[in-house]
Design an enzyme around this catalytic site. Structure first.
Site, PDB file in Angstrom:
ATOM      1  N   ASP A  77      48.448  31.262  63.592  1.00  0.00           N
ATOM      2  CA  ASP A  77      48.213  31.198  65.333  1.00  0.00           C
ATOM      3  C   ASP A  77      46.190  32.141  65.520  1.00  0.00           C
ATOM      4  OD1 ASP A  77      50.706  30.435  65.551  1.00  0.00           O
ATOM      5  OD2 ASP A  77      51.043  31.947  65.691  1.00  0.00           O
ATOM      6  N   TYR A 283      48.333  27.962  73.900  1.00  0.00           N
ATOM      7  CA  TYR A 283      48.514  30.256  73.120  1.00  0.00           C
ATOM      8  C   TYR A 283      48.660  31.308  74.281  1.00  0.00           C
ATOM      9  CZ  TYR A 283      49.271  33.377  68.977  1.00  0.00           C
ATOM     10  OH  TYR A 283      49.130  33.874  68.393  1.00  0.00           O
TER      11      TYR A 283
END
Length: 461
Positions: A77, A283
């Site tokens: 991430d 995101y």
């Protein structure tokens, strides 16, 4: 090519997009500071991260085995914790892999994954300051916890956990609670006259605001009975615009989900994680309010087709982030390049195997992102002043002449913003006023002195 990610939930999506790649998931953090010692060297503050259990040891062994002699792309991430995992991956494979690159995938779509992999850079050229940020958090957590928790436990005679964030947050809550408990409420009076014109009744309030002397309030109220009308001594009409709110950042999403959906911040982030992994939103950990040009184009088409060209501003709106480092990222938005109808939000989310709760959050994100490109809402605001029995009164009116972006965002508008209204504004509010002209007499229906009590500071949301 080996792709290394965090979540096993994403493996299937990566394999479907990158046919020839092997995908390996670390299942989150696979190393941490040891549990039985502080794990930090002094005076350098260098940490020692180790696998804490058999599963984590197996991750390390597999990384070294699978990556040996291979070109590797670390695509954990793109936030602080994800980058920290990436650095720990690199620490394990840099001696055995052929090459290591860094990719930041910000939307789990075919387009987003391919774009991120194609633009991967040598890991050494990535933003190592993000890892330093992680170290600052993790080391301070450990130092504060290990040094202060025993002291707090000894002092309070019960097991205590002192944290880097929770402890100062607790102090803020306690200090506010002390303010509330020490607050002494006192009475005040709101003097108002009820007026009537053109089959419309409205209220005007004493221009000097609160009245704290009960005898004065009684005298003024008694004097007002002498007149059956009030003269309008001034009217000010003003057009005001309310510009669209920017798309969601993480904090704003949590606040809006709490106000509109009654979701806790943690629950909101779990739902957002599911939406991200399903490829439905960008995101969800971001400080940015920036939108891609591609999405702006899609939002403009959506607004024009479903609301009309009058709901578009003169030019695309580019919300600027306060944090300059956030400009490289995007706000939270739907990933679709051609936006579907609002009515299809739930169907699209449920098709991905997610829940109705996910769908509600997705619709909130959808509404906010699209509405951020809407034209300003326009209000006609009227401020009028009246004289009655030597006293001056005021009334405020507001009507919506064009709903703009508020209509696109829907009923949720404003409920996720802080309530900055003063006590006076809360007491008086806005109302619908008739057309008023300076110098005219307005019939007075009555008068009132409403008793109120001053309010203590509110507890934090």
């Amino acid at each position: 090519m080996i792709i290394i990610i965090e979540s096993p939930n994403k493996v299937k999506k990566y394999k479907a997009v990158l046919i020839n790649a092997k995908v390996l998931a670390t299942v989150g953090h696979f190393k941490d500071l040891p549990k039985d010692q502080i794990g930090i060297s002094f005076p350098t503050y260098d940490p020692t991260f180790i696998p804490l259990d058999e599963r984590q040891k197996n991750v390390v062994s597999r990384l070294k085995s699978v990556c040996r002699g291979e070109d590797c792309i670390v695509a954990t991430d793109p936030d602080r914790e994800g980058y920290a995992i990436a650095c720990m991956v690199v620490e394990e494979i840099q001696g055995v892999s052929k090459s290591i690159q860094r990719a930041e995938v910000r939307e789990m779509t075919e387009r987003g994954i391919k774009a991120a992999i194609d633009s991967a850079i040598p890991f050494a050229n990535s933003n190592t300051a993000t890892y330093h940020s992680f170290l600052g958090r993790r080391i301070s957590d450990r130092l504060i916890g290990y040094i202060l928790s025993p002291a707090a436990t000894k002092s309070l005679t019960l097991p205590q956990s002192v944290g880097r964030v929770q402890s100062p947050a607790l102090r803020l809550v306690v200090e506010r609670e002390q303010e509330i408990r020490e607050f002494t409420s006192s009475p005040y009076w709101i003097i108002a006259i009820d007026l009537h014109k053109d089959d419309m009744s409205f209220r005007a309030f004493w221009a000097q605001g609160k009245m704290t002397d009960p005898q004065q309030a009684s005298r003024v109220l008694a004097s007002l009975t002498a007149d059956k009308s009030a003269v309008c001594v001034g009217v000010e009409n003003q057009q005001k615009k309310w510009n669209s709110k920017p798309p969601f950042t993480t904090v704003k999403l949590q606040a809006a989900a709490s106000a509109n959906l009654q979701y806790s911040p943690d629950h909101t982030m779990k739902l957002a994680q599911g939406l991200f992994e399903a490829g439905l939103i960008t995101y969800h950990r971001t400080d940015s309010t920036v939108l891609s040009e591609e999405f702006i184009t899609a939002a403009w088409s959506y607004i024009k087709d479903r609301h009309g060209a009058q709901y578009l501003p003169a030019s695309p709106i580019r919300h600027i982030s306060k944090n300059s480092q956030a400009e490289a990222h995007e706000a939270i938005r739907p990933t679709a390049t051609v936006l579907h109808s609002l009515a299809n939000c739930q169907k699209i989310v449920l098709t991905e195997g997610l829940t109705v709760e996910h769908a509600k959050l997705y619709e909130l994100i959808f509404r906010r992102a699209v509405a951020s490109q809407g034209a300003p809402a326009v209000y006609e605001e009227t401020k009028a002043r009246f004289r009655c029995c030597g006293e001056v009164f005021k009334a405020r009116g507001r009507i919506t002449s064009f709903p703009g972006w508020v209509d696109i965002y829907g009923a949720a508008t404003g409920t996720d913003s802080e309530d900055n209204a003063s006590d006076e504004e809360k007491d008086e509010g806005y109302q619908k006023l008739p057309v008023l002209t300076k110098g005219e007499l307005i019939a007075k229906l009555g008068e009132e002195a409403e008793a109120k009590m001053t309010r203590a500071p509110s507890r934090y949301s």
